[in-house]
Design an enzyme around this catalytic site. Structure first.
Site, PDB file in Angstrom:
ATOM      1  N   ASN A  13    -142.375   5.088  58.319  1.00  0.00           N
ATOM      2  CA  ASN A  13    -141.571   5.235  59.532  1.00  0.00           C
ATOM      3  C   ASN A  13    -142.125   6.443  60.283  1.00  0.00           C
ATOM      4  OD1 ASN A  13    -139.682   5.642  61.502  1.00  0.00           O
ATOM      5  ND2 ASN A  13    -137.982   6.098  60.114  1.00  0.00           N
ATOM      6  N   LYS A  15    -141.331   7.530  63.108  1.00  0.00           N
ATOM      7  CA  LYS A  15    -140.300   8.168  63.944  1.00  0.00           C
ATOM      8  C   LYS A  15    -140.876   8.468  65.339  1.00  0.00           C
ATOM      9  CE  LYS A  15    -138.049   9.765  59.786  1.00  0.00           C
ATOM     10  NZ  LYS A  15    -137.208  10.755  59.106  1.00  0.00           N
ATOM     11  N   HIS A  98    -130.975   3.419  60.791  1.00  0.00           N
ATOM     12  CA  HIS A  98    -131.499   4.678  60.235  1.00  0.00           C
ATOM     13  C   HIS A  98    -130.474   5.789  60.478  1.00  0.00           C
ATOM     14  CE1 HIS A  98    -133.989   8.172  59.515  1.00  0.00           C
ATOM     15  NE2 HIS A  98    -134.814   7.369  58.852  1.00  0.00           N
ATOM     16  N   GLU A 100    -130.790   8.722  61.409  1.00  0.00           N
ATOM     17  CA  GLU A 100    -130.999   9.484  62.647  1.00  0.00           C
ATOM     18  C   GLU A 100    -130.379   8.743  63.835  1.00  0.00           C
ATOM     19  OE1 GLU A 100    -135.194   9.908  62.073  1.00  0.00           O
ATOM     20  OE2 GLU A 100    -134.789  11.257  60.398  1.00  0.00           O
ATOM     21  N   GLU A 168    -131.521   5.852  51.723  1.00  0.00           N
ATOM     22  CA  GLU A 168    -132.040   7.148  52.152  1.00  0.00           C
ATOM     23  C   GLU A 168    -130.903   8.168  52.179  1.00  0.00           C
ATOM     24  OE1 GLU A 168    -135.917   6.446  54.597  1.00  0.00           O
ATOM     25  OE2 GLU A 168    -134.225   6.564  55.960  1.00  0.00           O
ATOM     26  N   GLY A 174    -136.570  14.586  55.262  1.00  0.00           N
ATOM     27  CA  GLY A 174    -137.254  15.663  55.973  1.00  0.00           C
ATOM     28  C   GLY A 174    -136.974  17.046  55.419  1.00  0.00           C
ATOM     29  N   SER A 214    -138.138  12.375  51.721  1.00  0.00           N
ATOM     30  CA  SER A 214    -139.129  13.330  51.186  1.00  0.00           C
ATOM     31  C   SER A 214    -140.048  12.716  50.132  1.00  0.00           C
ATOM     32  CB  SER A 214    -138.431  14.585  50.639  1.00  0.00           C
ATOM     33  OG  SER A 214    -137.759  15.258  51.691  1.00  0.00           O
TER      34      SER A 214
HETATM   35  P1  13P Z   1    -139.098  11.843  55.224  1.00  0.00           P
HETATM   36  O1  13P Z   1    -140.014  11.057  54.315  1.00  0.00           O
HETATM   37  O2  13P Z   1    -139.825  12.624  56.269  1.00  0.00           O
HETATM   38  O3  13P Z   1    -138.112  12.636  54.443  1.00  0.00           O
HETATM   39  O4  13P Z   1    -138.261  10.756  56.052  1.00  0.00           O
HETATM   40  C1  13P Z   1    -137.656   9.704  55.372  1.00  0.00           C
HETATM   41  C2  13P Z   1    -137.146   8.737  56.370  1.00  0.00           C
HETATM   42  O5  13P Z   1    -136.206   9.009  57.100  1.00  0.00           O
HETATM   43  C3  13P Z   1    -137.833   7.441  56.472  1.00  0.00           C
HETATM   44  O6  13P Z   1    -137.125   6.561  57.271  1.00  0.00           O
END
Ligand code: 13P
Length: 259
Positions: A13, A15, A98, A100, A168, A174, A214
């Site tokens: 992803n 982002k 997601h 976010e 997740e 992150g 992560s």
């Molecule tokens: P990270 O791997 O940067 O922690 O992000 C995970 C994520 O949100 C994948 O959709």
């Protein structure tokens, strides 16, 4: 359980990262190495505007593409939105719900449900994200939160067309603070049980359920070694060539399906 019949899946992803040119370069750099790794399904999810360019570079490749979002209406006066019809033929997967998007764009369970239905209608495979916040985790509410998100997401859905779930935990995204393999295996086992009751047992047994948060080339083994975990949804590390290739490579070594 039919663990060995589920093809492991690693999706990146990206982002809100990469310009069109950066996206094309990243995928061109990933392609030769990833195409050589067998037994794992791989996908990249670049920003909408790069999907078309990335798809051209991936012509004939084993790497699939996904979008990071969509709107649930087919067309009309929804300035700035991207419809399922626009994505169909351009990618195979679409990330839905997601954290976010739930957090910054106020996506509710009902919106997530509508988006899943809209994706399924045009043959896109949703990658549905679920996961709890830090305070929910600390209050021992992980199971309750995740089951509730699944109840909302699957309302009225009986056919899932290759839908994938990504667990997740929000506190692991992150932060460099990944969950443990054991914790996530437990929650993913619960997710599979919940899908059994919401859809059916066969669907649940065949559904890929990923861990996200992560993930790195160094820690992917901890997750992939767990019986319930079928792969990873990777954020930051999917933008780093060596990391993403390393994650796919380790997954293939540990759980790759030999045809
Ligand atoms: P990270 O791997 O940067 O922690 O992000 C995970 C994520 O949100 C994948 O959709």
């Amino acid at each position: 359980m039919q663990t060995n019949t589920r093809m492991p899946f690693i999706a990146g992803n990206w982002k809100m990262n990469t310009t069109i040119n950066e996206a094309k370069k990243l995928v061109a750099d990933l392609r030769p190495a990833l195409d050589k790794i067998a037994g794992v399904e791989k996908a990249v999810c670049p920003p909408f505007i790069s999907l078309s360019g990335v798809k051209e570079i991936l012509e004939g490749s084993t790497i699939k593409t996904g979008a990071q979002n969509l709107y649930f209406e087919e067309k009309g006066a929804y300035t700035g939105e991207i419809s399922p019809l626009m994505l169909s033929g351009l990618c195979e997967y679409v990330i839905i719900g997601h954290s976010e998007r739930r957090q910054y764009f106020k996506e509710t369970g009902d919106i997530v449900n509508k988006k899943i239905k809209a994706a399924l209608r045009v043959g896109l495979k949703p990658i549905l994200c679920v996961g709890e916040k830090l305070e929910e985790n600390e209050a021992g509410k992980t199971a309750q939160v995740v089951v509730n998100q699944l109840n909302e997401a699957f309302a009225g859905i009986k056919e899932v067309n290759g839908l994938v779930i990504a667990y997740e935990p929000i506190w692991a995204i992150g932060t460099g603070r990944a969950a443990t393999g054991k914790q996530s295996n437990e929650t993913i086992g619960l997710i599979r049980k919940t899908v059994t009751s919401l859809v059916d047992k066969d669907t649940a047994n065949h559904m890929r359920i990923l861990y996200g948060g992560s993930v790195t080339a160094e820690n992917i083994a901890e997750f992939i070694n767990q019986p319930e975990i079928d792969g990873g949804l990777v954020g930051g590390a999917s933008l780093k060539i060596d990391q993403f290739i390393g994650i796919v490579q380790r997954t293939s070594e540990i759980k790759g399906i030999r045809q």
